[in-house]
Design a protein around this motif. Structure first.
Motif, PDB file in Angstrom:
ATOM      1  N   ASN A  57      40.035  18.232  47.977  1.00 22.22           N
ATOM      2  CA  ASN A  57      40.936  19.124  47.572  1.00 22.22           C
ATOM      3  C   ASN A  57      42.197  18.344  46.890  1.00 22.22           C
ATOM      4  OD1 ASN A  57      42.453  18.162  49.790  1.00 22.22           O
ATOM      5  ND2 ASN A  57      42.544  19.940  50.860  1.00 22.22           N
ATOM      6  N   ALA A  58      41.732  17.186  46.214  1.00 22.23           N
ATOM      7  CA  ALA A  58      42.861  16.503  45.370  1.00 22.23           C
ATOM      8  C   ALA A  58      44.355  16.142  46.250  1.00 22.23           C
ATOM      9  CB  ALA A  58      42.996  17.188  44.302  1.00 22.23           C
ATOM     10  N   LEU A  59      44.315  16.135  47.492  1.00 20.62           N
ATOM     11  CA  LEU A  59      45.439  15.753  48.194  1.00 20.62           C
ATOM     12  C   LEU A  59      45.342  14.221  48.110  1.00 20.62           C
ATOM     13  CD1 LEU A  59      45.469  17.959  51.492  1.00 20.62           C
ATOM     14  CD2 LEU A  59      47.175  17.848  49.503  1.00 20.62           C
ATOM     15  N   GLU A  60      44.167  13.452  48.013  1.00 19.66           N
ATOM     16  CA  GLU A  60      44.229  12.206  47.730  1.00 19.66           C
ATOM     17  C   GLU A  60      43.672  12.000  46.252  1.00 19.66           C
ATOM     18  OE1 GLU A  60      45.523   9.880  49.408  1.00 19.66           O
ATOM     19  OE2 GLU A  60      45.639  10.666  51.685  1.00 19.66           O
ATOM     20  N   THR A  61      43.937  10.701  45.543  1.00 17.46           N
ATOM     21  CA  THR A  61      43.095  10.488  44.478  1.00 17.46           C
ATOM     22  C   THR A  61      42.271   9.256  44.654  1.00 17.46           C
ATOM     23  OG1 THR A  61      44.917   9.222  43.638  1.00 17.46           O
ATOM     24  CG2 THR A  61      44.662  11.492  42.622  1.00 17.46           C
ATOM     25  N   PRO A  62      41.200   9.140  44.000  1.00 12.82           N
ATOM     26  CA  PRO A  62      40.247   7.861  44.509  1.00 12.82           C
ATOM     27  C   PRO A  62      40.751   6.579  43.906  1.00 12.82           C
ATOM     28  CG  PRO A  62      39.203   9.394  43.020  1.00 12.82           C
ATOM     29  CD  PRO A  62      40.534  10.092  43.297  1.00 12.82           C
ATOM     30  N   THR A  63      40.915   5.590  44.401  1.00 13.58           N
ATOM     31  CA  THR A  63      41.031   4.338  44.145  1.00 13.58           C
ATOM     32  C   THR A  63      40.158   4.092  42.855  1.00 13.58           C
ATOM     33  OG1 THR A  63      41.717   3.695  46.165  1.00 13.58           O
ATOM     34  CG2 THR A  63      41.576   1.976  44.492  1.00 13.58           C
ATOM     35  N   SER A  64      38.593   4.399  42.855  1.00 14.21           N
ATOM     36  CA  SER A  64      37.850   4.424  41.997  1.00 14.21           C
ATOM     37  C   SER A  64      36.704   5.299  41.990  1.00 14.21           C
ATOM     38  CB  SER A  64      37.283   2.935  41.837  1.00 14.21           C
ATOM     39  OG  SER A  64      36.510   2.626  43.082  1.00 14.21           O
ATOM     40  N   GLY A  65      36.126   5.599  41.143  1.00 13.65           N
ATOM     41  CA  GLY A  65      35.039   6.649  41.225  1.00 13.65           C
ATOM     42  C   GLY A  65      35.478   8.005  40.644  1.00 13.65           C
ATOM     43  N   ARG A  66      34.691   8.955  40.650  1.00 12.82           N
ATOM     44  CA  ARG A  66      35.044  10.349  40.294  1.00 12.82           C
ATOM     45  C   ARG A  66      34.804  11.314  41.253  1.00 12.82           C
ATOM     46  NH1 ARG A  66      34.474  11.357  34.461  1.00 12.82           N
ATOM     47  NH2 ARG A  66      33.371  13.410  34.982  1.00 12.82           N
ATOM     48  N   VAL A  67      35.537  12.405  41.255  1.00 10.66           N
ATOM     49  CA  VAL A  67      35.396  13.538  42.153  1.00 10.66           C
ATOM     50  C   VAL A  67      35.474  14.704  41.477  1.00 10.66           C
ATOM     51  CG1 VAL A  67      36.358  15.058  44.019  1.00 10.66           C
ATOM     52  CG2 VAL A  67      36.797  12.548  44.156  1.00 10.66           C
ATOM     53  N   GLU A  68      34.290  15.472  41.399  1.00  9.26           N
ATOM     54  CA  GLU A  68      33.834  16.719  40.598  1.00  9.26           C
ATOM     55  C   GLU A  68      33.789  17.841  41.172  1.00  9.26           C
ATOM     56  OE1 GLU A  68      30.944  15.796  37.508  1.00  9.26           O
ATOM     57  OE2 GLU A  68      31.354  13.833  37.760  1.00  9.26           O
ATOM     58  N   ILE A  69      34.596  18.862  40.740  1.00  8.14           N
ATOM     59  CA  ILE A  69      34.264  20.240  41.332  1.00  8.14           C
ATOM     60  C   ILE A  69      33.595  21.054  40.109  1.00  8.14           C
ATOM     61  CG2 ILE A  69      35.266  22.270  42.567  1.00  8.14           C
ATOM     62  CD1 ILE A  69      35.500  19.935  44.366  1.00  8.14           C
ATOM     63  N   ASP A  70      32.448  21.614  40.429  1.00  9.91           N
ATOM     64  CA  ASP A  70      31.783  22.403  39.334  1.00  9.91           C
ATOM     65  C   ASP A  70      31.837  21.588  37.856  1.00  9.91           C
ATOM     66  OD1 ASP A  70      30.393  24.689  38.620  1.00  9.91           O
ATOM     67  OD2 ASP A  70      32.233  25.814  38.501  1.00  9.91           O
ATOM     68  N   GLY A  71      31.380  20.296  38.004  1.00  8.76           N
ATOM     69  CA  GLY A  71      31.216  19.703  36.804  1.00  8.76           C
ATOM     70  C   GLY A  71      32.592  19.142  36.350  1.00  8.76           C
ATOM     71  N   ARG A  72      33.688  19.302  36.878  1.00 19.08           N
ATOM     72  CA  ARG A  72      34.976  18.921  36.288  1.00 19.08           C
ATOM     73  C   ARG A  72      35.583  17.836  37.145  1.00 19.08           C
ATOM     74  NH1 ARG A  72      39.547  22.651  36.292  1.00 19.08           N
ATOM     75  NH2 ARG A  72      41.110  22.046  34.805  1.00 19.08           N
ATOM     76  N   ASP A  73      36.104  16.797  36.519  1.00 16.69           N
ATOM     77  CA  ASP A  73      36.517  15.831  37.154  1.00 16.69           C
ATOM     78  C   ASP A  73      38.063  16.381  37.430  1.00 16.69           C
ATOM     79  OD1 ASP A  73      37.770  13.341  38.036  1.00 16.69           O
ATOM     80  OD2 ASP A  73      37.432  12.121  36.353  1.00 16.69           O
ATOM     81  N   ILE A  74      38.503  16.061  38.961  1.00 17.54           N
ATOM     82  CA  ILE A  74      39.624  16.771  39.265  1.00 17.54           C
ATOM     83  C   ILE A  74      40.982  15.743  39.326  1.00 17.54           C
ATOM     84  CG2 ILE A  74      38.722  18.467  40.717  1.00 17.54           C
ATOM     85  CD1 ILE A  74      39.181  17.045  43.047  1.00 17.54           C
ATOM     86  N   THR A  75      40.447  14.253  39.122  1.00 15.00           N
ATOM     87  CA  THR A  75      41.639  13.459  39.123  1.00 15.00           C
ATOM     88  C   THR A  75      42.449  13.621  37.956  1.00 15.00           C
ATOM     89  OG1 THR A  75      39.690  11.960  38.807  1.00 15.00           O
ATOM     90  CG2 THR A  75      41.222  11.434  40.640  1.00 15.00           C
ATOM     91  N   GLY A  76      43.676  13.553  38.120  1.00 16.93           N
ATOM     92  CA  GLY A  76      44.650  13.590  36.919  1.00 16.93           C
ATOM     93  C   GLY A  76      45.039  15.147  36.535  1.00 16.93           C
ATOM     94  N   LEU A  77      44.364  16.096  37.282  1.00 16.18           N
ATOM     95  CA  LEU A  77      44.718  17.585  37.083  1.00 16.18           C
ATOM     96  C   LEU A  77      46.370  17.811  36.803  1.00 16.18           C
ATOM     97  CD1 LEU A  77      42.349  19.729  38.921  1.00 16.18           C
ATOM     98  CD2 LEU A  77      42.135  18.931  36.432  1.00 16.18           C
ATOM     99  N   ARG A  78      46.886  18.568  35.976  1.00 18.92           N
ATOM    100  CA  ARG A  78      48.155  18.864  35.716  1.00 18.92           C
ATOM    101  C   ARG A  78      48.383  19.972  36.865  1.00 18.92           C
ATOM    102  NH1 ARG A  78      47.573  19.752  30.329  1.00 18.92           N
ATOM    103  NH2 ARG A  78      47.590  17.758  29.351  1.00 18.92           N
ATOM    104  N   GLU A  79      49.638  20.192  37.403  1.00 20.94           N
ATOM    105  CA  GLU A  79      50.274  20.908  38.316  1.00 20.94           C
ATOM    106  C   GLU A  79      49.728  22.207  38.498  1.00 20.94           C
ATOM    107  OE1 GLU A  79      51.726  19.486  40.892  1.00 20.94           O
ATOM    108  OE2 GLU A  79      51.736  21.342  41.999  1.00 20.94           O
ATOM    109  N   ARG A  80      49.616  23.034  37.284  1.00 18.80           N
ATOM    110  CA  ARG A  80      48.763  24.355  37.147  1.00 18.80           C
ATOM    111  C   ARG A  80      47.621  24.282  37.481  1.00 18.80           C
ATOM    112  NH1 ARG A  80      49.138  26.643  31.920  1.00 18.80           N
ATOM    113  NH2 ARG A  80      47.195  27.769  32.371  1.00 18.80           N
ATOM    114  N   GLU A  81      46.818  23.545  37.043  1.00 19.18           N
ATOM    115  CA  GLU A  81      45.416  23.203  37.094  1.00 19.18           C
ATOM    116  C   GLU A  81      44.970  22.865  38.744  1.00 19.18           C
ATOM    117  OE1 GLU A  81      43.968  21.391  32.948  1.00 19.18           O
ATOM    118  OE2 GLU A  81      45.233  20.039  34.431  1.00 19.18           O
TER     119      GLU A  81
END
Ligand SMILES: Nc1ncnc2c1ncn2[C@@H]1O[C@H](COP(=O)(O)OP(=O)(O)OP(=O)(O)O)[C@@H](O)[C@H]1O
Length: 345
Positions: A57-81
């Motif tokens: 749920n993007a409360l943490e960001t990975p040190t490395s690797g990718r977290v995707e929800i529905d095919g979308r990388d959630i690291t680095g999302l803006r506040e609105r997203e």
């Protein structure tokens, strides 16, 4: 279709003491969770389960690797997203985390108010949700007037308020007694089957996995040590940690002290058969034993229901003359694997 995907995800935290080593909470984890399924993550304290949840749920960001929800990388999302993402992910907690100063209805209404829904909309949705969780009569009560199970049902209603596709459950039944646990698990199963919500549960209780999960992932020291379909993992655990979790809900094949105690207490030959759906039934084994004139008694183990499928170990003391016992055991072992036996000297 994969809804949640972790690829090569590592999460390191700074050392807890100056000059110490960083803490590797999650270590190169790959995880795919299909839409509409229930996935259980099991592990002892410190295994990294909560960190995986917080990465999803993007409360943490990975040190490395990718977290995707529905095919979308959630690291680095803006506040609105990020807000949109979190609206799509509900969460429930061990300690329920309700607002004590708000009524049951007020708690469930909260995320809808934050999302700016109209008063009529909020009212309708709250009543629909309270009906769904079986608390229509408690709308005006306060959390302190409810039992633990009822509080968790409020937590579930609140988590579902914005119609999320994903529900994250963090030790959601660990504070509840066994009966209440089963009620809450049954409700979570309905959330999955009736509403199609994908559920990720983290727990140290294998019972939770047995009751509602389709797939299970076992974590130890930040790594996934075993994963698979629940029936496969529970009926054939490979890793020592997985075996310990499974042993908490399914009687193991007796060995060592346990076997010695059974041997002392019961006359005859002690044998254990594995009953696994698709092979033999308990009745096949018992019929084969009886047809050769041996007598037997069930002294340990039993049959379990794992997601509607049968599995278990039956340990029997078989008595009679040596020949009959030998023939009976041989006949029974044609039906079900004989996994251990102890012949008295
Ligand atoms: N914010 C943080 N800062 C430093 N270390 C952390 C942080 N969060 C977690 N850790 C460490 O990472 C490891 C994994 O913790 P995590 O809470 O994910 O495990 P867990 O399996 O959920 O355990 P529990 O059931 O006790 O919550 C632990 O060693 C923990 O101390």
């Amino acid at each position: 279709m994969t809804l949640i995907r972790l690829s090569g995800v590592t999460k390191r935290f700074p050392p807890s003491t100056k000059g110490g080593d960083p803490v590797v909470a999650v270590d190169d984890v790959d995880l795919d969770i299909a839409a509409g399924t229930v996935c259980g993550i099991v592990g002892y304290s410190g295994a990294g389960k909560s960190t995986v949840l917080r990465l999803v749920n993007a409360l943490e960001t990975p040190t490395s690797g990718r977290v995707e929800i529905d095919g979308r990388d959630i690291t680095g999302l803006r506040e609105r997203e990020l807000r949109a993402l979190r609206g799509d992910i509900g969460m429930i907690f061990q300690q329920f985390n309700l607002f004590d100063s708000r009524t049951v209805a007020g708690n469930v209404a909260y995320p809808l108010e934050v999302a700016g829904r109209s008063r009529t909309e909020v009212k309708e949705r709250v009543s629909e949700l309270l009906d769904f969780v079986g608390l229509a009569g408690k709308a005006r009560n306060y959390p302190e007037q409810l039992s633990g199970g009822q509080r968790q049902r409020v937590g579930i209603a609140r988590a579902l308020a914005t119609n999320p596709r994903i529900l994250l459950a963090d030790e959601a039944t660990s504070a509840l007694d066994p009966d209440t646990t089963q009620e809450v698990l049954a409700l979570l199963k309905r959330v999955n089957t009736e509403l199609g919500v994908t559920i990720l549960v983290i727990t140290h209780e294998m019972e939770v996995v047995r009751a509602i999960a389709d797939r299970v992932v076992v974590m130890e020291h930040g790594r996934i040590i075993e994963s698979g379909e629940v029936f496969e993992v529970l009926s054939s655990p490979q890793q020592p940690a997985t075996r310990r979790f499974v042993a908490s809900i399914i009687d193991e094949v007796p060995s060592g002290e346990k076997l010695a105690a059974l041997t002392r207490r019961h006359p005859g030959r002690i044998v254990t058969f594995t009953i696994r759906e698709g092979d033999a039934t308990q009745a096949d084994v018992f019929a084969a034993l009886s047809s050769h004139g041996a007598r037997f008694e069930l002294i340990h183990g039993g049959i379990n229901d794992i997601r509607g499928r049968v599995f278990g170990h039956l340990t029997l003391a078989v008595t009679g003359d040596d020949d009959a016992v030998e023939r009976a055991i041989t006949a029974a072992s044609q039906h079900a694997p004989l996994i251990e036996e102890d012949v008295r000297g």
